[in-house]
Write a protein that holds these residues in place. Structure first.
Motif, PDB file in Angstrom:
ATOM      1  N   LEU A   3       0.839  -1.192   0.000  1.00  0.00           N
ATOM      2  CA  LEU A   3       0.000   0.000   0.000  1.00  0.00           C
ATOM      3  C   LEU A   3       0.876   1.245   0.000  1.00  0.00           C
ATOM      4  O   LEU A   3       1.943   1.270   0.613  1.00  0.00           O
ATOM      5  CB  LEU A   3      -0.894   0.019   1.243  1.00  0.00           C
ATOM      6  N   SER A   4       0.425   2.288  -0.663  1.00  0.00           N
ATOM      7  CA  SER A   4       1.134   3.567  -0.639  1.00  0.00           C
ATOM      8  C   SER A   4       0.963   4.262   0.699  1.00  0.00           C
ATOM      9  O   SER A   4       1.856   4.977   1.151  1.00  0.00           O
ATOM     10  CB  SER A   4       0.621   4.483  -1.751  1.00  0.00           C
ATOM     11  N   TYR A   5      -0.213   4.088   1.312  1.00  0.00           N
ATOM     12  CA  TYR A   5      -0.544   4.733   2.587  1.00  0.00           C
ATOM     13  C   TYR A   5      -1.312   3.745   3.443  1.00  0.00           C
ATOM     14  O   TYR A   5      -1.944   2.825   2.938  1.00  0.00           O
ATOM     15  CB  TYR A   5      -1.407   5.977   2.356  1.00  0.00           C
ATOM     16  N   GLN A   6      -1.302   3.961   4.728  1.00  0.00           N
ATOM     17  CA  GLN A   6      -2.102   3.162   5.635  1.00  0.00           C
ATOM     18  C   GLN A   6      -3.579   3.502   5.418  1.00  0.00           C
ATOM     19  O   GLN A   6      -3.910   4.661   5.130  1.00  0.00           O
ATOM     20  CB  GLN A   6      -1.717   3.439   7.096  1.00  0.00           C
ATOM     21  N   ARG A  10      -4.651   8.517   4.013  1.00  0.00           N
ATOM     22  CA  ARG A  10      -4.710   9.369   2.821  1.00  0.00           C
ATOM     23  C   ARG A  10      -5.378   8.583   1.694  1.00  0.00           C
ATOM     24  O   ARG A  10      -5.256   7.372   1.621  1.00  0.00           O
ATOM     25  CB  ARG A  10      -3.297   9.781   2.420  1.00  0.00           C
ATOM     26  N   GLN A  12      -5.833   7.683  -2.316  1.00  0.00           N
ATOM     27  CA  GLN A  12      -5.179   7.699  -3.612  1.00  0.00           C
ATOM     28  C   GLN A  12      -5.985   6.800  -4.539  1.00  0.00           C
ATOM     29  O   GLN A  12      -6.317   5.679  -4.172  1.00  0.00           O
ATOM     30  CB  GLN A  12      -3.752   7.176  -3.513  1.00  0.00           C
ATOM     31  N   ASP A  14      -6.675   4.164  -7.368  1.00  0.00           N
ATOM     32  CA  ASP A  14      -5.892   2.957  -7.571  1.00  0.00           C
ATOM     33  C   ASP A  14      -4.951   3.079  -8.768  1.00  0.00           C
ATOM     34  O   ASP A  14      -5.130   3.920  -9.637  1.00  0.00           O
ATOM     35  CB  ASP A  14      -6.815   1.755  -7.742  1.00  0.00           C
ATOM     36  N   LEU A  15      -3.966   2.249  -8.782  1.00  0.00           N
ATOM     37  CA  LEU A  15      -2.977   2.216  -9.860  1.00  0.00           C
ATOM     38  C   LEU A  15      -3.190   1.021 -10.778  1.00  0.00           C
ATOM     39  O   LEU A  15      -2.319   0.692 -11.577  1.00  0.00           O
ATOM     40  CB  LEU A  15      -1.566   2.156  -9.259  1.00  0.00           C
TER      41      LEU A  15
END
Length: 175
Positions: A3-6, A10, A12, A14-15
């Motif tokens: 994950l980019s963030y918990q 925050r 975001q 999806d990628l």
């Protein structure tokens, strides 16, 4: 993939589509942009769609204006030096294509024709995007529309048809 963030820290988007573009490129053994041209854009005759506008056509691309909060609309992205004036470092599977109205029309015509296009004998596989997922009336059974070989495509709502330059829900207006 980590994950980019918990969660809750925050947001975001999806990628997944960016990753899908990378996976397609690796599986195809060619860059994602080349794959799109070979499999989708060229077969549909979409010669002016890509991840950037060539220098000899950049004069046809308008600058992008964006409100600054004071009621003014300054230039946000200048055509000659902006986002689409050179190839991107990473052609995103999530977006970033720039196109013309005629190319966009070819793409939507293919969707309305359930994956077939006048320039191809074999259909481009796009059936899922053309399915009508709305029931004809509130009491109808919920199931996707499946057109048979002689059935007409589902009719567009009047407002959508007008915006797309179509009359009576699906027939192109004469030019």
């Amino acid at each position: 993939m980590p994950l980019s963030y918990q969660p809750g820290e925050r947001w975001q988007y999806d990628l997944a589509h960016d990753l899908l573009g990378v996976l397609v490129a690796r599986a195809a053994g060619q860059p994602f942009a080349e794959f799109l041209h070979e499999r989708v854009l060229d077969p549909l005759g979409m010669a002016e769609t890509g991840f950037h506008v060539p220098a000899d056509s950049i004069d046809r691309l308008p600058s992008v204006y964006f409100p600054d909060g004071t009621g003014e609309f300054p230039v946000w992205d200048e055509a000659e030096t902006g986002r689409w004036s050179k190839p991107p470092a990473f052609p995103s599977g999530a977006g970033g294509l720039v196109s013309t109205v005629d190319d966009y029309h070819s793409y939507f015509r293919m969707l309305l024709d359930h994956g077939s296009h006048r320039a191809r004998a074999d259909p481009v596989p796009a059936r899922g995007g053309a399915d009508d997922h709305q029931p004809p009336d509130p009491g109808a059974e919920r199931r996707p529309y499946r057109a048979g070989p002689r059935q007409r495509a589902p009719q567009l709502r009047a407002g959508t048809a007008r915006r797309l330059g179509l009359r009576d829900g699906g027939t192109p207006r004469p030019r």
